[in-house]
Scaffold this active site. Structure first.
Site, PDB file in Angstrom:
ATOM      1  N   CYS A   1      26.019  38.893  45.600  1.00 27.48           N
ATOM      2  CA  CYS A   1      26.663  40.104  46.116  1.00 27.48           C
ATOM      3  C   CYS A   1      26.194  41.314  45.317  1.00 27.48           C
ATOM      4  O   CYS A   1      26.139  41.282  44.089  1.00 27.48           O
ATOM      5  CB  CYS A   1      28.175  39.942  46.011  1.00 27.48           C
TER       6      CYS A   1
ATOM      7  N   CYS B   1      35.683  39.992  42.889  1.00 31.99           N
ATOM      8  CA  CYS B   1      34.923  40.966  43.670  1.00 31.99           C
ATOM      9  C   CYS B   1      35.873  41.879  44.451  1.00 31.99           C
ATOM     10  O   CYS B   1      36.852  41.426  45.052  1.00 31.99           O
ATOM     11  CB  CYS B   1      33.988  40.249  44.636  1.00 31.99           C
TER      12      CYS B   1
ATOM     13  N   CYS C   1      30.026  35.630  45.624  1.00 34.73           N
ATOM     14  CA  CYS C   1      30.665  36.624  44.759  1.00 34.73           C
ATOM     15  C   CYS C   1      31.394  35.963  43.603  1.00 34.73           C
ATOM     16  O   CYS C   1      31.647  34.759  43.610  1.00 34.73           O
ATOM     17  CB  CYS C   1      31.691  37.440  45.559  1.00 34.73           C
TER      18      CYS C   1
ATOM     19  N   CYS D   1      29.540  43.034  43.263  1.00 35.00           N
ATOM     20  CA  CYS D   1      30.102  42.478  42.006  1.00 35.00           C
ATOM     21  C   CYS D   1      29.046  41.880  41.081  1.00 35.00           C
ATOM     22  O   CYS D   1      29.350  41.490  39.955  1.00 35.00           O
ATOM     23  CB  CYS D   1      31.162  41.427  42.319  1.00 35.00           C
TER      24      CYS D   1
END
Length: 355
Positions: free
Chosen positions: A66, A39, A35, A69
């Protein structure tokens, strides 16, 4: 904060610190996901977190992006670009060039982080950007109706000696002469024929200051007058014929070399680029990326392209030998057909013995 240590990075993740955007990414061992620092997902256990400096590094370690995000999306660097934009505006509004530490503090970054962001986003350092701003202020401040003293302060110089030192380096003449449109400066010039069309050759007492191409003489002479509006332009110097002849012979057969001095002014960065260009031999080419690496600025590819486009002395400073990394010609101040013709001529004549 520079986010150089894992402790600093973890603190940034805990706080979802937007200053860390684009600086690093974190991966979660239990999920195999990586991430961005901001995030909005639930905060993972610290012992399950590892850090990466790029998304390619994270994916190389087996982590996937991810979905919440989207760390690979273009917006990953938007915050960094916005901070650089803020820093640029602060520099433009400042009466004196700000110290890097103060500039970084104003935008909430460490000096080293801001320095890296500047080079990544703009291809130049904050110091070089400041120098460009100062150069533009010098030129604006030296308008005919302004005083040199006024220009000193408006350009952000603390002393007149430093001001005059820089104006000579950047303008190639004293501030007074530039202010008066190069009044009193004698420039010999002539327009001749070449296989590329009309070529203007011009020189000061220090050396060649212009080699330019066009389809007709008028635009060439007009550009020279615009560049030096009040200089004494001498088109009837019989002794200059030999210089013009050497230049046209050099254009026809680059392997001859050109044993004439150059009077070429520019910023420190431009000078470094132009020097690197003169080291590319006839019959060879380099990419903008290779030139950037050669001058020790591998990320300044766009700045190298701008320096090539600003070159006032064609062929002698061979910006035509710089092409795109994929083999495309890229741009050329005097037209792509001339660039192609120059490269083809050099490829044909490079093995020929000079007469």
């Amino acid at each position: 904060m520079a986010f150089n240590s894992d402790a600093e990075r973890w603190t940034a993740v805990e706080k979802r610190d937007r200053r860390a955007e684009g600086v690093f990414f974190y991966g979660v061992k239990t999920t195999g996901v990586y991430c961005r620092p901001t995030c909005s997902a639930r905060l993972p256990n610290r012992k399950n977190v590892v850090f990466f400096t790029s998304f390619s590094e994270a994916e190389g370690a087996g982590y996937r992006p991810c979905r919440r995000c989207s760390p690979k999306s273009p917006s990953a660097g938007d915050y960094g670009m916005a901070l650089v934009g803020d820093a640029c505006r602060l520099m433009e509004e400042a009466t004196e060039p700000p110290v890097l530490e103060d500039l970084a503090a104003a935008v909430g970054l460490s000096p080293s982080h801001l320095h890296r962001l500047f080079k990544k986003v703009l291809g130049v350092t904050p110091k070089e950007y400041s120098a460009t701003l100062r150069m533009n202020r010098i030129k604006k401040g030296l308008a005919p109706e302004a005083s040199v003293t006024q220009a000193i302060y408006e350009a952000g110089f603390n002393s007149s000696s430093r001001f005059y030192e820089k104006t000579m380096e950047i303008l190639g003449m004293t501030a007074g002469k530039y202010k008066k449109g190069a009044a009193g400066l004698r420039i010999r010039f002539a327009v001749a024929d070449s296989f590329l069309g009309k070529v203007l050759v011009a020189a000061t007492d220090h050396g060649l200051c212009a080699i330019e191409f066009s389809d007709s003489p008028a635009p060439l002479v007009e550009r020279l007058r615009t560049r030096f509006p009040r200089a004494e332009l001498d088109e009837d110097d019989a002794g200059f014929v030999a210089w013009v002849s050497k230049v046209t012979e050099f254009i026809e057969t680059p392997a001859r070399g050109l044993d004439l001095p150059l009077d070429i002014q520019g910023t420190a960065f431009q000078q470094r680029v132009w020097k690197a260009l003169r080291q590319i031999p006839p019959g060879s080419t380099s990419s903008y990326t290779e030139v950037a690496a050669r001058i020790g600025r591998p990320k300044a590819v766009r700045a190298v392209a701008r320096a090539c486009a600003s070159n006032p002395i064609a062929v002698a400073v061979p910006c035509h030998r710089v092409i795109r990394r994929n083999g495309g010609l890229g741009g050329y101040k005097w037209g792509l057909e001339r660039k192609r013709a120059l490269l083809e001529r050099e490829a044909e004549t490079v093995g020929e013995e000079p007469l």
